[in-house]
Design a protein around this motif. Sequence first.
Motif, PDB file in Angstrom:
ATOM      1  N   ALA A   2       0.857  -1.179   0.000  1.00 34.55           N
ATOM      2  CA  ALA A   2       0.000   0.000   0.000  1.00 34.55           C
ATOM      3  C   ALA A   2       0.894   1.230   0.000  1.00 34.55           C
ATOM      4  O   ALA A   2       1.846   1.306   0.780  1.00 34.55           O
ATOM      5  N   THR A   3       0.607   2.188  -0.878  1.00 37.76           N
ATOM      6  CA  THR A   3       1.461   3.369  -0.959  1.00 37.76           C
ATOM      7  C   THR A   3       0.650   4.642  -0.771  1.00 37.76           C
ATOM      8  O   THR A   3      -0.524   4.722  -1.123  1.00 37.76           O
ATOM      9  N   TYR A   4       1.348   5.634  -0.217  1.00 35.53           N
ATOM     10  CA  TYR A   4       0.808   6.981  -0.131  1.00 35.53           C
ATOM     11  C   TYR A   4       1.977   7.931   0.106  1.00 35.53           C
ATOM     12  O   TYR A   4       2.636   7.877   1.155  1.00 35.53           O
ATOM     13  N   ASN A   5       2.264   8.762  -0.865  1.00 32.32           N
ATOM     14  CA  ASN A   5       3.344   9.756  -0.764  1.00 32.32           C
ATOM     15  C   ASN A   5       4.645   9.122  -0.259  1.00 32.32           C
ATOM     16  O   ASN A   5       5.243   9.595   0.715  1.00 32.32           O
ATOM     17  N   GLY A   6       5.081   8.088  -0.951  1.00 32.78           N
ATOM     18  CA  GLY A   6       6.260   7.344  -0.521  1.00 32.78           C
ATOM     19  C   GLY A   6       7.493   7.571  -1.373  1.00 32.78           C
ATOM     20  O   GLY A   6       8.369   6.702  -1.439  1.00 32.78           O
ATOM     21  N   GLU A   7       7.600   8.741  -2.002  1.00 32.89           N
ATOM     22  CA  GLU A   7       8.660   8.961  -2.984  1.00 32.89           C
ATOM     23  C   GLU A   7      10.074   8.821  -2.419  1.00 32.89           C
ATOM     24  O   GLU A   7      11.009   8.460  -3.143  1.00 32.89           O
ATOM     25  N   LYS A   8      10.254   9.066  -1.136  1.00 36.25           N
ATOM     26  CA  LYS A   8      11.610   9.095  -0.569  1.00 36.25           C
ATOM     27  C   LYS A   8      12.241   7.710  -0.524  1.00 36.25           C
ATOM     28  O   LYS A   8      13.453   7.564  -0.721  1.00 36.25           O
TER      29      LYS A   8
END
Length: 227
Positions: A2-8
Amino acid sequence: MATYNGEKFIRQQLLSILPQLSSHDEIIISDDGSIDQTLTIVAQLDDQRIRVSRNEGLSGPLGNFEQAIQRATHNLVLLADQDDVWLPDKVEVMRSLLQTYDLVLSDCQVVDGSGLVIHDSFFRHRGSRPGFWNNLFKNSYVGCCMAFRRDTTNYIFPFPAQVHMHDWWIGLLVEAKGRVYFYQKPLIQYVRHGANASPTGEVGYNLIRQLQNRFLLLFHVVKRLVV
């Protein structure tokens, strides 16, 4: 996943997973409306084994993980957070153990955002051990360390909207109905960087909320078992 604003962190996480997979395996990503570069980074990897669904309003990690698991098509399901690092033998070990057990929970190293080790064994730090009542009282079911057979979805779905988190719910239900194994070696680096989507344990919850979490879990587990 599950992803949410995980760019780092998502690139390093996917690059730790992909080399362990066969050409027939899949990575299911359920994204809950990221507004950063998360999905752009995923697309740049250009790997046909990655399947992305874009969603919004899924009630945070609980609904996002439920949808990701529902989209899985293979017999074994390994949960992944967007910001950890899998050690090179994770998939092989989990695949082997799930021939015998319905759910496997592995130990992990707890590290900070720079990769520095905070605890070399989550199990030892947490006092982890199997058992329904043990884990209702002090939960060790961290989703990113869990893998289970897909046929458990016959009784873990649907997730009750009132339960605290998906991993605690799944762990307790399989404790009650299936065969669980705690694998004593770390298989991931569990990254705690201060902006994680979920806390470790119940950090930040007062005593009343912690008691409510347990009551609701116990109520819904019993309700599910008698259906």
